[in-house]
Write a protein that holds these residues in place. Structure first.
Motif, PDB file in Angstrom:
ATOM      1  N   TRP A  80       0.834  -1.202   0.000  1.00  0.00           N
ATOM      2  CA  TRP A  80       0.000   0.000   0.000  1.00  0.00           C
ATOM      3  C   TRP A  80       0.875   1.261   0.000  1.00  0.00           C
ATOM      4  N   PHE A 104      -9.017  -9.474  -7.030  1.00  0.00           N
ATOM      5  CA  PHE A 104      -9.101 -10.218  -5.762  1.00  0.00           C
ATOM      6  C   PHE A 104      -8.946  -9.243  -4.595  1.00  0.00           C
ATOM      7  N   GLY A 105      -9.617  -8.136  -4.674  1.00  0.00           N
ATOM      8  CA  GLY A 105      -9.388  -6.970  -3.819  1.00  0.00           C
ATOM      9  C   GLY A 105      -9.860  -7.062  -2.392  1.00  0.00           C
ATOM     10  N   ASP A 125     -13.811  -8.348  -7.028  1.00  0.00           N
ATOM     11  CA  ASP A 125     -13.779  -9.491  -6.113  1.00  0.00           C
ATOM     12  C   ASP A 125     -15.024 -10.327  -6.375  1.00  0.00           C
ATOM     13  N   SER A 127     -16.647 -12.122  -4.217  1.00  0.00           N
ATOM     14  CA  SER A 127     -17.537 -12.252  -3.061  1.00  0.00           C
ATOM     15  C   SER A 127     -18.362 -10.978  -2.827  1.00  0.00           C
ATOM     16  N   ALA A 130     -17.481  -9.523   0.510  1.00  0.00           N
ATOM     17  CA  ALA A 130     -16.220  -8.762   0.545  1.00  0.00           C
ATOM     18  C   ALA A 130     -16.414  -7.387  -0.095  1.00  0.00           C
ATOM     19  N   ASP A 154     -15.909 -12.729 -11.417  1.00  0.00           N
ATOM     20  CA  ASP A 154     -14.758 -13.630 -11.477  1.00  0.00           C
ATOM     21  C   ASP A 154     -13.613 -12.862 -12.127  1.00  0.00           C
ATOM     22  N   ALA A 155     -12.428 -12.890 -11.505  1.00  0.00           N
ATOM     23  CA  ALA A 155     -11.313 -12.057 -11.975  1.00  0.00           C
ATOM     24  C   ALA A 155     -10.887 -12.397 -13.403  1.00  0.00           C
ATOM     25  N   GLY A 180     -10.378 -20.612  -5.123  1.00  0.00           N
ATOM     26  CA  GLY A 180     -11.492 -19.688  -4.969  1.00  0.00           C
ATOM     27  C   GLY A 180     -12.593 -19.992  -5.973  1.00  0.00           C
ATOM     28  N   ARG A 181     -13.732 -19.323  -5.786  1.00  0.00           N
ATOM     29  CA  ARG A 181     -14.849 -19.515  -6.715  1.00  0.00           C
ATOM     30  C   ARG A 181     -15.378 -18.157  -7.153  1.00  0.00           C
ATOM     31  N   GLY A 182     -15.754 -18.076  -8.432  1.00  0.00           N
ATOM     32  CA  GLY A 182     -16.367 -16.863  -8.946  1.00  0.00           C
ATOM     33  C   GLY A 182     -17.838 -16.832  -8.564  1.00  0.00           C
ATOM     34  N   TYR A 217      -0.637 -16.493  -1.570  1.00  0.00           N
ATOM     35  CA  TYR A 217      -0.648 -17.054  -0.212  1.00  0.00           C
ATOM     36  C   TYR A 217      -0.735 -18.568  -0.220  1.00  0.00           C
TER      37      TYR A 217
HETATM   38  C1  LIG Z   1      -6.323 -13.260  -0.163  1.00  0.00           C
HETATM   39  S1  LIG Z   1      -7.806 -12.411  -0.459  1.00  0.00           S
HETATM   40  C2  LIG Z   1      -7.171 -10.961  -1.119  1.00  0.00           C
HETATM   41  C3  LIG Z   1      -6.647  -9.994  -0.083  1.00  0.00           C
HETATM   42  C4  LIG Z   1      -6.494  -8.557  -0.628  1.00  0.00           C
HETATM   43  N1  LIG Z   1      -5.526  -8.446  -1.618  1.00  0.00           N
HETATM   44  C5  LIG Z   1      -6.141  -7.603   0.490  1.00  0.00           C
HETATM   45  O1  LIG Z   1      -4.996  -7.153   0.589  1.00  0.00           O
HETATM   46  O2  LIG Z   1      -7.005  -7.272   1.279  1.00  0.00           O
HETATM   47  C6  LIG Z   1      -8.473 -13.240  -1.864  1.00  0.00           C
HETATM   48  C7  LIG Z   1      -9.797 -12.662  -2.376  1.00  0.00           C
HETATM   49  O3  LIG Z   1     -10.071 -13.314  -3.615  1.00  0.00           O
HETATM   50  C8  LIG Z   1     -11.487 -13.390  -3.774  1.00  0.00           C
HETATM   51  N2  LIG Z   1     -11.738 -14.401  -4.819  1.00  0.00           N
HETATM   52  C9  LIG Z   1     -11.703 -15.750  -4.705  1.00  0.00           C
HETATM   53  N3  LIG Z   1     -11.934 -16.328  -5.917  1.00  0.00           N
HETATM   54  C10 LIG Z   1     -12.121 -15.305  -6.808  1.00  0.00           C
HETATM   55  C11 LIG Z   1     -12.376 -15.242  -8.215  1.00  0.00           C
HETATM   56  N4  LIG Z   1     -12.521 -16.361  -8.943  1.00  0.00           N
HETATM   57  N5  LIG Z   1     -12.471 -14.029  -8.805  1.00  0.00           N
HETATM   58  C12 LIG Z   1     -12.345 -12.885  -8.065  1.00  0.00           C
HETATM   59  N6  LIG Z   1     -12.104 -12.865  -6.718  1.00  0.00           N
HETATM   60  C13 LIG Z   1     -11.990 -14.070  -6.106  1.00  0.00           C
HETATM   61  C14 LIG Z   1     -11.980 -13.746  -2.384  1.00  0.00           C
HETATM   62  O4  LIG Z   1     -13.335 -13.353  -2.237  1.00  0.00           O
HETATM   63  C15 LIG Z   1     -11.018 -12.899  -1.479  1.00  0.00           C
HETATM   64  O5  LIG Z   1     -11.631 -11.648  -1.178  1.00  0.00           O
END
Ligand SMILES: C[S@@+](CC[C@H](N)C(=O)[O-])C[C@H]1O[C@@H](n2cnc3c(N)ncnc32)[C@H](O)[C@@H]1O
Length: 267
Positions: A80, A104-105, A125, A127, A130, A154-155, A180-182, A217
């Protein structure tokens, strides 16, 4: 707020006295895995789901989730600071705000930091929850007037669509989970899907780029793997690639806990 969470990497003897481990507000009893499920115990009585936190003047919510997460990844702070400095400098020199894509924010700290520094931000994201938490943090931080697009998608799908539309971004952050899942059940498996995802970011980067930051991660891998994947995608564009591990240091800085791997391409 003092909380206790299991950490698989902390393989050494506890430094604090037992009474200090007891004098806490919340304890997570669950799996040590990054996305391990479990529940929170509150030794000094039940607490609300959220509590106020602050990073560099940005107010947001810490929160108890059914995972080990607490609504923020504090080790991302170095990213950041990095993106705030890069965006602020670019915003001074350019006629239009730098365009930042945060994939994936999660709860949006990176998006708020980028918007405050002068960027036009797109936050993606999968979710809905989220995204809701991230928008709540935008309100808490009194930043509703800043240009952030919150997109629940979905990203990979989002990036493929942006490519078809011919959209580009000056800076991109991606921090995918191991699995993860979209929103429509699209499956994300990091080791299978990351190469295609990084190639998509290569195609989405603008002609006047700033940086691309990849964090990952909970994978049994070395940051060299992240470095090589970024080198392959961005090496021919010049600039430099910095790779390593994000760590958290104990208060007395005697010890460091590695939390994730990262690789940054800087134009
Ligand atoms: C490790 S977290 C990210 C942390 C973030 N970068 C932060 O610093 O706060 C992963 C995120 O990916 C999202 N996610 C999982 N699968 C995804 C997908 N297919 N497309 C988009 N986002 C997804 C989850 O909802 C979660 O919020």
């Amino acid at each position: 707020m003092k909380i206790v969470r299991p950490e698989a990497q902390a393989i050494w003897q506890k430094a604090l006295e037992p009474k200090e481990w007891k004098a806490v507000d919340a304890i997570f009893t669950g799996d040590t895995e990054e996305d391990g499920m479990g529940r929170w115990l509150f030794p000094s009585g039940q607490l609300g789901e959220t509590w106020p936190m602050e990073w560099d003047g940005i107010t947001f919510h810490g929160r108890f989730t059914s995972f080990r997460h607490v609504g923020v990844f504090p080790e991302q702070s170095s990213h950041w600071h990095f993106l705030s400095d890069m965006v602020r400098e670019a915003a001074k020199k350019r006629s239009t705000p730098p365009k930042v894509l945060n994939l994936f924010g999660y709860t949006g700290l990176a998006s708020l930091a980028a918007a405050r520094a002068g960027a036009h931000v797109t936050h993606v994201d999968a979710s809905k929850k989220a995204i809701g938490w991230a928008r709540e943090n935008q309100q808490l931080a009194d930043m509703e007037n800043l240009p952030i697009r919150w997109i629940c998608d979905d990203a990979v799908k989002f990036c493929e669509r942006e490519l078809r539309r011919g959209n580009t971004y000056d800076a991109i952050l991606l921090d995918p989970p191991k699995y993860g899942r979209g929103p429509k059940g699209e499956v994300w498996q990091l080791l299978d899907d990351l190469p295609h995802m990084v190639d998509l970011t290569r195609e989405l980067i603008s002609k006047d780029p700033l940086f691309v930051v990849l964090t990952s991660y909970a994978i049994r891998s070395s940051f060299y793997a992240m470095h090589e994947i970024m080198q392959e995608a961005f090496g021919d564009l010049g600039g430099k690639i910095e790779s390593g591990e994000l760590i958290l240091r104990t208060e007395d800085s005697a010890r460091a806990i590695s939390t994730s791997l990262f690789s940054r391409w800087i134009a």
